[in-house]
Structure formats: C-alpha cells, structure tokens
Design a protein around this motif. Structure first.
Motif, PDB file in Angstrom:
ATOM      1  N   LEU A  17       0.755  -1.221  -0.105  1.00 37.36           N
ATOM      2  CA  LEU A  17      -0.163  -0.076   0.005  1.00 37.36           C
ATOM      3  C   LEU A  17       0.745   1.377   0.036  1.00 37.36           C
ATOM      4  CD1 LEU A  17      -2.872  -1.094   2.617  1.00 37.36           C
ATOM      5  CD2 LEU A  17      -2.864  -1.015   0.024  1.00 37.36           C
ATOM      6  N   GLY A  18       2.169   0.934  -0.049  1.00 32.76           N
ATOM      7  CA  GLY A  18       3.016   2.474  -0.086  1.00 32.76           C
ATOM      8  C   GLY A  18       4.247   1.794  -0.727  1.00 32.76           C
ATOM      9  N   ARG A  19       5.426   2.777  -0.611  1.00 33.31           N
ATOM     10  CA  ARG A  19       6.481   2.095  -1.252  1.00 33.31           C
ATOM     11  C   ARG A  19       7.215   1.372  -0.288  1.00 33.31           C
ATOM     12  NH1 ARG A  19       9.784   7.960  -0.928  1.00 33.31           N
ATOM     13  NH2 ARG A  19      10.143   7.661   1.430  1.00 33.31           N
ATOM     14  N   GLU A  20       8.075   0.459  -0.692  1.00 34.46           N
ATOM     15  CA  GLU A  20       8.527  -0.430  -0.072  1.00 34.46           C
ATOM     16  C   GLU A  20      10.157   0.120   0.291  1.00 34.46           C
ATOM     17  OE1 GLU A  20      10.649  -4.908  -0.518  1.00 34.46           O
ATOM     18  OE2 GLU A  20       8.686  -4.435  -1.632  1.00 34.46           O
ATOM     19  N   ASP A  21      10.393   0.093   1.973  1.00 32.94           N
ATOM     20  CA  ASP A  21      11.673   0.479   2.240  1.00 32.94           C
ATOM     21  C   ASP A  21      12.836  -0.224   1.493  1.00 32.94           C
ATOM     22  OD1 ASP A  21      10.605   2.301   3.764  1.00 32.94           O
ATOM     23  OD2 ASP A  21      10.304   1.166   5.502  1.00 32.94           O
ATOM     24  N   GLN A  22      13.996   0.450   1.438  1.00 33.22           N
ATOM     25  CA  GLN A  22      15.278  -0.207   1.049  1.00 33.22           C
ATOM     26  C   GLN A  22      15.753  -1.188   2.328  1.00 33.22           C
ATOM     27  OE1 GLN A  22      15.946  -0.361  -2.002  1.00 33.22           O
ATOM     28  NE2 GLN A  22      14.270   1.051  -2.453  1.00 33.22           N
ATOM     29  N   LYS A  23      17.031  -1.574   2.205  1.00 32.26           N
ATOM     30  CA  LYS A  23      17.400  -2.277   3.294  1.00 32.26           C
ATOM     31  C   LYS A  23      17.674  -1.655   4.377  1.00 32.26           C
ATOM     32  CE  LYS A  23      19.612  -6.414   1.059  1.00 32.26           C
ATOM     33  NZ  LYS A  23      20.930  -6.966   0.867  1.00 32.26           N
ATOM     34  N   LEU A  24      17.043  -1.698   5.675  1.00 23.78           N
ATOM     35  CA  LEU A  24      17.348  -0.926   6.744  1.00 23.78           C
ATOM     36  C   LEU A  24      18.836  -1.490   7.521  1.00 23.78           C
ATOM     37  CD1 LEU A  24      13.920  -1.121   8.442  1.00 23.78           C
ATOM     38  CD2 LEU A  24      14.802   0.578   7.341  1.00 23.78           C
ATOM     39  N   GLU A  25      19.218  -0.479   8.361  1.00 24.12           N
ATOM     40  CA  GLU A  25      20.501  -0.525   9.026  1.00 24.12           C
ATOM     41  C   GLU A  25      20.448  -1.620   9.863  1.00 24.12           C
ATOM     42  OE1 GLU A  25      23.428   1.824  11.739  1.00 24.12           O
ATOM     43  OE2 GLU A  25      22.183   2.748  10.344  1.00 24.12           O
ATOM     44  N   GLN A  26      21.070  -2.558   9.892  1.00 28.06           N
ATOM     45  CA  GLN A  26      21.075  -3.657  10.956  1.00 28.06           C
ATOM     46  C   GLN A  26      21.677  -2.920  12.478  1.00 28.06           C
ATOM     47  OE1 GLN A  26      22.634  -7.271  10.014  1.00 28.06           O
ATOM     48  NE2 GLN A  26      21.104  -7.812   8.617  1.00 28.06           N
ATOM     49  N   VAL A  27      20.598  -3.178  13.546  1.00 26.63           N
ATOM     50  CA  VAL A  27      21.255  -2.605  14.711  1.00 26.63           C
ATOM     51  C   VAL A  27      21.750  -3.694  15.535  1.00 26.63           C
ATOM     52  CG1 VAL A  27      20.500  -1.464  16.821  1.00 26.63           C
ATOM     53  CG2 VAL A  27      19.553  -0.778  14.821  1.00 26.63           C
ATOM     54  N   ASN A  28      22.890  -3.748  16.347  1.00 29.93           N
ATOM     55  CA  ASN A  28      23.338  -4.799  17.209  1.00 29.93           C
ATOM     56  C   ASN A  28      22.462  -4.821  18.470  1.00 29.93           C
ATOM     57  OD1 ASN A  28      24.699  -6.593  18.739  1.00 29.93           O
ATOM     58  ND2 ASN A  28      26.737  -5.945  17.863  1.00 29.93           N
ATOM     59  N   LEU A  29      21.670  -5.523  18.631  1.00 25.68           N
ATOM     60  CA  LEU A  29      20.930  -5.210  20.153  1.00 25.68           C
ATOM     61  C   LEU A  29      21.561  -5.703  21.300  1.00 25.68           C
ATOM     62  CD1 LEU A  29      17.681  -6.675  18.889  1.00 25.68           C
ATOM     63  CD2 LEU A  29      18.136  -4.379  18.911  1.00 25.68           C
ATOM     64  N   ILE A  30      22.659  -6.315  21.129  1.00 22.32           N
ATOM     65  CA  ILE A  30      23.458  -6.710  22.427  1.00 22.32           C
ATOM     66  C   ILE A  30      24.330  -5.411  22.746  1.00 22.32           C
ATOM     67  CG2 ILE A  30      25.403  -7.986  23.080  1.00 22.32           C
ATOM     68  CD1 ILE A  30      22.791  -9.617  22.882  1.00 22.32           C
ATOM     69  N   ASP A  31      24.760  -4.676  21.833  1.00 20.80           N
ATOM     70  CA  ASP A  31      25.536  -3.426  22.160  1.00 20.80           C
ATOM     71  C   ASP A  31      24.427  -2.590  22.923  1.00 20.80           C
ATOM     72  OD1 ASP A  31      27.815  -4.479  21.236  1.00 20.80           O
ATOM     73  OD2 ASP A  31      28.201  -3.396  19.218  1.00 20.80           O
ATOM     74  N   VAL A  32      23.097  -2.429  22.182  1.00 21.01           N
ATOM     75  CA  VAL A  32      22.408  -1.534  22.692  1.00 21.01           C
ATOM     76  C   VAL A  32      22.060  -1.721  24.391  1.00 21.01           C
ATOM     77  CG1 VAL A  32      20.057  -0.472  22.711  1.00 21.01           C
ATOM     78  CG2 VAL A  32      21.215  -0.838  20.534  1.00 21.01           C
ATOM     79  N   GLN A  33      21.951  -3.000  24.562  1.00 26.73           N
ATOM     80  CA  GLN A  33      21.866  -3.469  26.023  1.00 26.73           C
ATOM     81  C   GLN A  33      23.032  -3.072  26.961  1.00 26.73           C
ATOM     82  OE1 GLN A  33      19.147  -4.868  27.584  1.00 26.73           O
ATOM     83  NE2 GLN A  33      17.814  -4.559  25.920  1.00 26.73           N
ATOM     84  N   LYS A  34      24.035  -3.333  26.394  1.00 26.28           N
ATOM     85  CA  LYS A  34      25.376  -3.007  27.106  1.00 26.28           C
ATOM     86  C   LYS A  34      25.422  -1.752  27.443  1.00 26.28           C
ATOM     87  CE  LYS A  34      28.245  -7.107  25.899  1.00 26.28           C
ATOM     88  NZ  LYS A  34      29.105  -7.697  25.099  1.00 26.28           N
ATOM     89  N   GLU A  35      25.443  -0.820  26.542  1.00 24.45           N
ATOM     90  CA  GLU A  35      25.486   0.598  26.473  1.00 24.45           C
ATOM     91  C   GLU A  35      24.578   1.340  27.491  1.00 24.45           C
ATOM     92  OE1 GLU A  35      25.218   2.490  22.733  1.00 24.45           O
ATOM     93  OE2 GLU A  35      27.151   1.339  21.888  1.00 24.45           O
ATOM     94  N   SER A  36      23.532   0.778  27.692  1.00 20.53           N
ATOM     95  CA  SER A  36      22.249   1.052  28.337  1.00 20.53           C
ATOM     96  C   SER A  36      22.702   0.659  29.907  1.00 20.53           C
ATOM     97  CB  SER A  36      20.915   0.610  28.025  1.00 20.53           C
ATOM     98  OG  SER A  36      19.987   0.723  29.077  1.00 20.53           O
ATOM     99  N   TRP A  37      23.267  -0.475  30.044  1.00 18.54           N
ATOM    100  CA  TRP A  37      23.676  -0.976  31.405  1.00 18.54           C
ATOM    101  C   TRP A  37      24.743  -0.214  31.819  1.00 18.54           C
ATOM    102  CZ3 TRP A  37      21.730  -3.291  35.386  1.00 18.54           C
ATOM    103  CH2 TRP A  37      22.596  -3.985  36.327  1.00 18.54           C
ATOM    104  N   GLN A  38      25.841   0.134  31.023  1.00 13.67           N
ATOM    105  CA  GLN A  38      26.871   0.817  31.508  1.00 13.67           C
ATOM    106  C   GLN A  38      26.468   2.212  31.837  1.00 13.67           C
ATOM    107  OE1 GLN A  38      29.855   1.346  28.390  1.00 13.67           O
ATOM    108  NE2 GLN A  38      31.216   2.454  29.684  1.00 13.67           N
TER     109      GLN A  38
END
Length: 79
Positions: A17-38
C-alpha cells in the motif's frame, strides 16, 4: 475427493500500500543493552541514590547515613 488428496492451496498475493523500504541498517541489540547498562551503572544509579542521601534518623540527633559512592566487585560469572 478421497482422503489422501490434499486440497489445493493458492499462495496469497502480496499487497503493497506504500513504497517498500530499502534495506534497513542492522542494529546490534546486544551493544544497545550493554551501553544502556553501562550508562545506568555509571551515571543513572549514582544520581538517583544521591537524591535520597544523606538520610537522618527520625529525631535528627543520633545517626546520619551518607552516600559515598558505588563499588561493584568482580563478576561471579564471565560475560
């Protein structure tokens, strides 16, 4: 139709129903958790505890509890 015949299932058509997104940047979820904990360990926890200290006894005469800092020992299990 006999019991061994499988019904024919047609694949559904994809509807966009809309235009299709190009490849999205992959996010390293482990790094996000580690940075949040730090951040929590180094900044947020200390700031939160400092809001409640010093703590005086209810009479205000005998005891006062001060917050001096945080200390974490060696981890029991390796990361």
């Amino acid at each position: 139709m006999s019991k061994t015949d499988k019904p024919q299932i047609k694949p559904r058509k994809q509807l966009a129903l809309g235009r299709e997104d190009q490849k999205l940047e992959q996010v390293n979820l482990i790094d996000v958790q580690k940075e949040s904990w730090q951040y929590f360990n180094e900044i947020s926890l200390k700031e939160t505890l400092e809001e409640f200290f010093p703590i005086d006894d209810y009479t205000g005469k005998k005891f006062t509890l001060y917050f001096d800092g945080l200390f974490f020992g060696e981890p029991r299990y390796p990361l």
